[in-house]
Design a protein around this motif. Structure first.
Motif, PDB file in Angstrom:
ATOM      1  N   SER A  25      43.757  44.765  59.826  1.00 47.81           N
ATOM      2  CA  SER A  25      45.011  44.304  60.855  1.00 47.81           C
ATOM      3  C   SER A  25      46.881  44.616  60.076  1.00 47.81           C
ATOM      4  CB  SER A  25      44.588  42.801  60.711  1.00 47.81           C
ATOM      5  OG  SER A  25      44.955  42.132  59.367  1.00 47.81           O
ATOM      6  N   GLY A  26      46.727  44.284  61.241  1.00 47.79           N
ATOM      7  CA  GLY A  26      48.548  44.859  61.238  1.00 47.79           C
ATOM      8  C   GLY A  26      49.346  43.742  61.494  1.00 47.79           C
ATOM      9  N   ASN A  27      50.342  43.078  60.656  1.00 43.40           N
ATOM     10  CA  ASN A  27      51.190  42.040  61.425  1.00 43.40           C
ATOM     11  C   ASN A  27      52.725  42.005  60.527  1.00 43.40           C
ATOM     12  OD1 ASN A  27      51.540  39.499  62.550  1.00 43.40           O
ATOM     13  ND2 ASN A  27      52.071  38.194  61.117  1.00 43.40           N
ATOM     14  N   ILE A  28      53.571  41.599  61.860  1.00 42.57           N
ATOM     15  CA  ILE A  28      54.735  41.966  61.746  1.00 42.57           C
ATOM     16  C   ILE A  28      55.487  40.611  61.368  1.00 42.57           C
ATOM     17  CG2 ILE A  28      57.222  42.862  62.607  1.00 42.57           C
ATOM     18  CD1 ILE A  28      55.320  44.740  61.833  1.00 42.57           C
ATOM     19  N   VAL A  29      55.450  39.939  60.721  1.00 43.60           N
ATOM     20  CA  VAL A  29      55.730  38.574  60.433  1.00 43.60           C
ATOM     21  C   VAL A  29      57.948  38.437  60.948  1.00 43.60           C
ATOM     22  CG1 VAL A  29      56.383  36.489  58.725  1.00 43.60           C
ATOM     23  CG2 VAL A  29      54.653  38.020  58.683  1.00 43.60           C
ATOM     24  N   PRO A  30      58.260  38.039  61.951  1.00 39.42           N
ATOM     25  CA  PRO A  30      59.808  37.723  62.205  1.00 39.42           C
ATOM     26  C   PRO A  30      60.200  36.656  61.466  1.00 39.42           C
ATOM     27  CG  PRO A  30      58.175  37.064  64.081  1.00 39.42           C
ATOM     28  CD  PRO A  30      57.581  37.456  62.781  1.00 39.42           C
TER      29      PRO A  30
ATOM     30  N   GLY B  22      68.814  45.195  62.069  1.00 48.34           N
ATOM     31  CA  GLY B  22      69.152  45.459  61.012  1.00 48.34           C
ATOM     32  C   GLY B  22      68.357  44.192  59.902  1.00 48.34           C
ATOM     33  N   GLN B  23      68.087  43.244  60.155  1.00 47.79           N
ATOM     34  CA  GLN B  23      67.508  42.621  59.851  1.00 47.79           C
ATOM     35  C   GLN B  23      65.963  42.568  58.876  1.00 47.79           C
ATOM     36  OE1 GLN B  23      66.678  38.489  61.832  1.00 47.79           O
ATOM     37  NE2 GLN B  23      67.000  37.436  59.612  1.00 47.79           N
ATOM     38  N   PRO B  24      66.298  42.570  57.575  1.00 47.39           N
ATOM     39  CA  PRO B  24      64.868  42.655  56.785  1.00 47.39           C
ATOM     40  C   PRO B  24      63.369  41.806  57.480  1.00 47.39           C
ATOM     41  CG  PRO B  24      66.490  42.845  55.412  1.00 47.39           C
ATOM     42  CD  PRO B  24      66.773  41.908  56.371  1.00 47.39           C
ATOM     43  N   PHE B  25      62.507  42.260  57.063  1.00 41.61           N
ATOM     44  CA  PHE B  25      60.816  41.860  57.841  1.00 41.61           C
ATOM     45  C   PHE B  25      59.828  41.861  57.653  1.00 41.61           C
ATOM     46  CE2 PHE B  25      61.918  44.898  60.851  1.00 41.61           C
ATOM     47  CZ  PHE B  25      59.857  46.150  60.442  1.00 41.61           C
ATOM     48  N   LEU B  26      59.034  41.293  56.824  1.00 38.25           N
ATOM     49  CA  LEU B  26      57.498  41.382  56.348  1.00 38.25           C
ATOM     50  C   LEU B  26      56.762  42.099  56.832  1.00 38.25           C
ATOM     51  CD1 LEU B  26      56.192  41.278  54.161  1.00 38.25           C
ATOM     52  CD2 LEU B  26      55.783  39.184  54.628  1.00 38.25           C
TER      53      LEU B  26
END
Length: 376
Positions: free
Chosen positions: A300-305, A314-318
């Protein structure tokens, strides 16, 4: 009698160079021969064997010495019992002299017998494995012409142990510094040979030991021992046993595989009391490896807003990734962790999977944590 004897006459006989007499016409017979015991032994390890020349006492029928304080010519030869033939020319040795393998052309030795009728066969050894018979014979001459004395003994010669090698994968360091050798589950070559005794304090059976090509034994168990990482999970080998066959140099070659990541010693354990009632010791190789995963599976892969449902430019995300390191059979390798987990994870960017890479817009703010999934 020719001519016929005269009535009431006395027949005279001569024994050897003795005088004519009636007593010499009576012959005494007695069982006689050689007694000796070659102990079961390790291949190529010498032993001292006491051989006694004996005959049965005329009254007690017990064995009494013969040949006291005399030097006699004794001939020796050996028989192959198990196996019944020898394609490699292995021979018993007595005091560094190779003994013949046929009764038709035996090896002769002049041996001195002491007051007890004993002589010592020095440094008797057999460099190979198997069950052998050593035979001795004396044929009289002169006054003892016609005398025949024989003796024999059966003994077992066994290997001191096994030598295991993975020709392309040895790594004495036995740690993470070992270069990549093979993928978990893929085949690699393993050579196993039986070897002879070299010394009582021999610590390396793969260095300088003679081979025992006639060694054969069924159902030798194969396995492995984890060297690194520790603690870790032991591997399962693909080939779990084999039958060791007679071979030149005693080398039996096979393919083996391991289902785990890491560095391992390969092992071979002969069956208990399996070789003529003797147990050949278990053996292990030098460290072999490093074994690595065959591939990775992104579970699984997930981008956490970063801002509830979205992230600003430009905002860091996890980014959270769940990845399995797998072997050839699609199973998760439990030892792919710590220093042995050398893989890196990368993110790729695209717009609606249109095939145009936008990865240049991404930059890492630090190393991505490595993760793994373990299946029970």
């Amino acid at each position: 009698s020719i001519p016929s004897t005269k009535p009431l006459s006395e027949t005279l006989c001569r024994a050897g160079s003795g005088a004519l007499s009636a007593a010499a016409c009576t012959l005494s017979f007695a069982d006689s021969g050689f007694l000796f015991n070659v102990l079961d032994t390790l291949a190529n390890k010498p032993q001292q064997v006491v051989m006694t020349a004996v005959r049965k006492d005329n009254t007690s029928q017990l064995c009494v010495p013969s040949f006291q304080k005399q030097t006699k010519r004794i001939t020796f030869w050996s028989d192959y019992n198990v196996p019944a033939t020898n394609l490699f020319g292995s021979q018993i040795r007595i005091d560094k002299t190779a003994i013949a393998t046929t009764a038709g052309a035996p090896t002769a030795m002049d041996l001195y017998f002491n007051e007890l009728g004993e002589t010592t066969l020095k440094d008797v050894s057999y460099p190979d494995a198997g069950q052998m018979r050593l035979n001795a014979r004396h044929d009289g001459s002169g006054d003892t012409a016609g005398l025949v004395m024989t003796g024999s003994d059966l003994f077992v010669s066994r290997p001191v142990g096994l030598c295991i090698k993975a020709p392309q994968g040895a790594c004495a360091a036995g740690n993470i510094s070992c270069p990549v050798f093979q993928k978990a589950g893929d085949d690699f070559q393993l050579n196993i040979g039986a070897v002879a005794w070299q010394s009582d304090d021999d610590q390396d059976l793969c260095s300088g030991n003679l081979a025992t090509p006639n060694f054969a034994l069924a159902n030798i168990a194969l396995g492995s021992e984890l060297v690194a990482p520790k603690p870790g999970v032991e591997a399962v080998v693909g080939k779990q046993n084999y039958d060791h066959a007679i071979a030149a140099g005693s080398i039996n070659t096979m393919t083996q595989s391991l289902n785990e990541v890491g560095v391992f010693r390969m092992t071979a354990t002969p069956p208990t009391l399996g070789y003529f009632g003797y147990t050949i010791p278990a053996a292990s190789s030098v460290p072999v490896g490093r074994f690595i995963p065959v591939d990775f599976n992104l579970v699984s892969g997930n981008i956490v807003p970063a801002c509830e449902a979205f992230s600003y430019m430009g905002q860091p995300f996890l980014a959270e990734l769940q990845i399995q390191a797998r072997n050839q059979f699609g199973e998760t390798t439990q030892n792919y962790r710590g220093d042995f987990a050398k893989g890196d994870a990368y993110l790729s960017a695209a717009n609606n999977r249109d095939g145009v890479s936008l990865s240049a817009r991404l930059r890492s703010l630090g190393d991505l944590p490595r993760s793994e999934e373990r299946r029970v």
